[in-house]
Design a protein around this motif. Structure first.
Motif, short mmCIF file in Angstrom:
data_model
loop_
_atom_site.label_atom_id
_atom_site.label_comp_id
_atom_site.label_asym_id
_atom_site.label_seq_id
_atom_site.Cartn_x
_atom_site.Cartn_y
_atom_site.Cartn_z
N LEU A 14 0.83 -1.21 0.00
CA LEU A 14 0.00 0.00 0.00
C LEU A 14 0.86 1.26 0.00
O LEU A 14 0.50 2.27 -0.60
N LEU A 238 -7.34 4.50 -2.12
CA LEU A 238 -6.64 3.32 -1.58
C LEU A 238 -7.22 2.93 -0.22
O LEU A 238 -7.35 1.75 0.10
N SER A 241 -10.27 1.11 -0.93
CA SER A 241 -9.94 -0.22 -1.42
C SER A 241 -9.56 -1.13 -0.26
O SER A 241 -9.87 -2.33 -0.26
N TYR A 242 -8.94 -0.55 0.75
CA TYR A 242 -8.55 -1.34 1.92
C TYR A 242 -9.76 -1.68 2.78
O TYR A 242 -9.99 -2.84 3.10
N HIS A 243 -10.54 -0.67 3.14
CA HIS A 243 -11.61 -0.92 4.10
C HIS A 243 -12.84 -1.59 3.48
O HIS A 243 -13.53 -2.36 4.14
N ALA A 248 -8.55 -1.59 -6.54
CA ALA A 248 -7.78 -0.43 -6.13
C ALA A 248 -7.80 0.72 -7.14
O ALA A 248 -8.14 1.85 -6.80
N GLU B 250 -10.61 -8.42 -9.73
CA GLU B 250 -9.38 -7.69 -9.47
C GLU B 250 -9.05 -7.61 -7.99
O GLU B 250 -9.94 -7.67 -7.15
N ALA B 251 -7.78 -7.42 -7.71
CA ALA B 251 -7.34 -7.39 -6.32
C ALA B 251 -7.75 -6.08 -5.66
O ALA B 251 -7.74 -5.03 -6.28
N SER B 252 -8.11 -6.16 -4.39
CA SER B 252 -8.35 -4.94 -3.62
C SER B 252 -7.37 -4.92 -2.46
O SER B 252 -6.90 -5.96 -2.01
N ALA B 253 -7.10 -3.71 -1.99
CA ALA B 253 -6.13 -3.55 -0.92
C ALA B 253 -6.59 -4.27 0.34
O ALA B 253 -5.79 -4.87 1.06
N GLY B 254 -7.90 -4.21 0.61
CA GLY B 254 -8.43 -4.83 1.82
C GLY B 254 -8.21 -6.33 1.83
O GLY B 254 -7.72 -6.90 2.81
N GLN B 255 -8.56 -6.98 0.71
CA GLN B 255 -8.40 -8.43 0.63
C GLN B 255 -6.93 -8.83 0.71
O GLN B 255 -6.58 -9.82 1.34
N ALA B 257 -4.48 -7.19 2.18
CA ALA B 257 -3.98 -6.99 3.53
C ALA B 257 -4.45 -8.12 4.44
O ALA B 257 -3.70 -8.62 5.29
N ASP B 288 6.41 -8.66 0.53
CA ASP B 288 6.01 -8.03 1.80
C ASP B 288 5.87 -9.06 2.91
O ASP B 288 6.23 -8.80 4.05
#
Lengths: 278, 324
Positions: A14, A238, A241-243, A248, B250-255, B257, B288
């Motif tokens: 991230l 972003l 996209s995370y929460h 993204a 598609e990839a998401s940041a939440g998934q 992480a 990572d």
């Protein structure tokens, strides 16, 4: 506080995405402002798609994708020049023809190749969460070039935005500066497609610069607004996209476009209020 | 103008339709002229069987032998979630005596052409109608609830990747034998023999998987493609880079992480990736989380063209990576 900062502290991917997004935003803020002011959105869009067969070809030959994208952009810009020079067809017809032709060629190449399976989406929608350090370096370089060129050519560029005849009258070669501007748009698309994708880079070119054009009158102020909106969109996108587990690249562009519409409504409301008062 | 964005919003099927429309439309005229000769390749005496993808095709060829003319639609190794049929492929489907498909949305747009052929009287055999379908929870996690073969309604969330389990493949082979005999060819013996070989294969795979230490029998995959394999051999799929049955999401940041946390919590040492999963995103995650990446061929038939070496390759790659 945790909600807003921790996702970035905990996850290297991230951090890199945020950094890449900021670089793309700054580059797009400078170039996008000219795109918006000069009404060059269509060619920006066309360039974003036109790189597809170039990228596909480069991947097939095992060359860097960016090289392919550069060739694709060059074919697009050169082709438009050729069509408008050799025929009486208008600029947008030339752009449209090359745009759809290159896009179709790209889809044929990707869909008929086993090696490129899955890459079509990656090229169009980017690998925001898969950015590596080499790509970050490349983007910093692109930003540097864009800023340097813009600083040196700021006067003719500004003149072009308002009146190309005046540009000529002031002693500048208008068509050369037009080409230089095309080159900057192409360079922005070429280095940005890997992160936000060829398609979404177009959103980052238009939406933040659109906000700038709404809120400011001077070109430099517009660019600053665009940069602020772009950076903000990257961060908020972003975070979303995370929460919320959203894709993204799309989240970032969606945020930027939303900010544009909020700004539009804000400006309209303010105008009608001041209209009432006077 | 904004075709691609609109296509993306409309969903993948429409995208494919539009792309097919644009490209096939342009090429069709060329193809019609070039292929004016017509259908010389199909021999009139043997029934023509068209199988959608290579791994299932290898099994169908094994069962049908010389008795039928088996054609495979998609090139080997291509991602079936993404593949689009050409005008000629649609013609091949329409001229078949029997179409063997996977079902459960694996084939994406080809399904429309198959349905079209079905309305024109072509027999269609959906392999997953004869499988104990594993349901894929909407939450993105597998649950082991199983849906009977008759429960058509739940098929939208059914996992199509049954070919990773030779036991399920054996069940399909037996039903396939019947479908083939409806074409007037007698392959019941061959089908029974093929099913027996698949059961032996299952035991071989069990042996290979036994070499994995019990605490390492956990899988993180590209998309959710190893559900049947895991279910059959007592492994657990604890996450996927793209938590979807298709490689198209598609990839998401939440998934991502979340997956990183799972990797750290469970002491995972290796991520399995495959065709259609973004290598950049996998590489970023792996660096990572400090784990290895092993590529699996979940959709590619190996060079000798047999299903058994496909399954054995898959099993030994997985156990090799997890046991080391």
């Amino acid at each position: 506080m945790n909600y807003f900062v921790d996702p970035f502290l905990d996850n290297g991917f991230l951090q890199r995405a945020l950094f890449a997004g900021v670089l793309v935003s700054l580059t797009c803020a400078v170039v996008g402002t000219y795109v918006v002011l000069r009404g060059m959105a269509f060619i920006g869009d066309a360039l974003a798609h036109g790189v597809l067969p170039g990228v596909a070809g480069a991947l097939l030959m095992g060359l860097p994708a960016m090289l392919g994208a550069a060739v694709g952009a060059a074919v697009m810009v050169g082709g438009i020049g050729l069509i408008t020079a050799k025929s009486k067809l208008s600029n947008d017809t030339a752009i449209g023809l090359l745009f759809i032709g290159l896009l179709a060629l790209g889809v044929v190449m990707v869909s008929s190749s086993r090696e490129l399976t899955g890459d079509l989406e990656a090229i169009l929608f980017g690998q925001f969460l898969g950015v590596n350090h080499a790509e970050l370096l490349m983007q910093s370089l692109a930003l540097l070039i864009v800023v340097i060129v813009t600083v040196f050519a700021s006067r003719p560029f500004s003149l072009l935005c308002f009146d190309s005849d005046l540009t000529r009258a002031m002693g500048y070669q208008a068509h050369w500066y037009h080409r230089l501007m095309l080159f900057l748009i192409a360079a922005t698309v070429v280095v940005s497609f890997q992160t936000v994708g060829a398609l979404l880079v177009f959103g980052m070119l238009l939406a933040p610069a659109g906000v700038g054009a709404l809120l400011a009158r001077r070109i430099v102020t517009m660019m600053l607004w665009a940069a602020a909106v772009g950076v903000m969109s990257t961060y908020l996108g972003l975070l979303a996209s995370y929460h919320f587990s959203w894709a993204a690249g799309a989240s970032v562009v969606l945020t930027a476009v939303t900010i544009f519409f909020v700004a539009l409504v804000g400006v309209s409301v303010k105008k009608s209020l001041s209209g009432l008062r006077s | 103008m904004r075709i691609i964005i609109i296509m993306k919003i409309m969903n993948r099927n429409k995208l494919n339709n539009l792309a097919i429309f644009l490209i096939v439309g342009a090429l069709a005229s060329v193809a019609v002229v070039a292929c004016g000769g017509g259908e010389s390749s199909t021999s009139p005496d043997r029934p023509s069987v068209v199988v959608t993808y290579s791994i299932l095709g290898a099994v169908v060829s094994e069962v049908a032998g010389e008795a039928a003319d088996v054609k495979i639609l998609m090139p080997n190794g291509i991602d079936p979630h993404e593949w689009e049929p050409s005008a000629k492929d649609i013609e091949t489907l329409a001229n078949a005596d029997l179409i063997v498909s996977n079902g459960l949305d694996l084939e994406g747009t080809v399904m429309e052409a198959i349905e079209e052929a079905e309305t024109k009287g072509v027999a269609v055999f959906h392999a997953t109608d004869h499988v104990e379908v594993i349901e894929f929870g909407a939450s993105g996690l597998h649950n082991d609830e199983e849906v009977g073969p008759d429960d058509e309604r739940d098929h939208d969330f059914g996992d199509p990747h049954f070919w990773t389990s030779p036991v399920e493949m054996a069940a399909v082979v037996l039903s396939l034998g019947e479908a083939l005999s409806d074409l007037g060819i007698n392959v019941a013996d061959r089908a029974a023999m093929a099913a027996e070989r698949l059961i032996n294969l299952d035991q071989e795979v069990s042996k290979i998987v036994k070499s994995i230490p019990a605490d390492q029998r956990i899988l993180i995959t590209g998309h959710e493609s190893l559900g049947y394999f895991a279910h059959q051999y007592g492994l657990k799929v604890i996450g996927a880079v793209i938590p979807s049955l298709s490689s198209e999401a598609e990839a998401s940041a939440g998934q991502l992480a979340e997956l990183k946390e799972v990797i750290e919590a469970e002491g995972v040492r290796v991520i399995f990736t495959e065709l259609g999963t973004s290598p950049d995103v996998v590489a970023a995650l792996a660096s990572d989380a400090d784990v290895g990446v092993v590529e699996l061929s979940t959709h590619l038939l190996p060079e000798d063209g047999t299903y058994s070496s496909f399954v054995l390759d898959l099993a030994s790659t997985i156990s090799g990576a997890l046991a080391s």
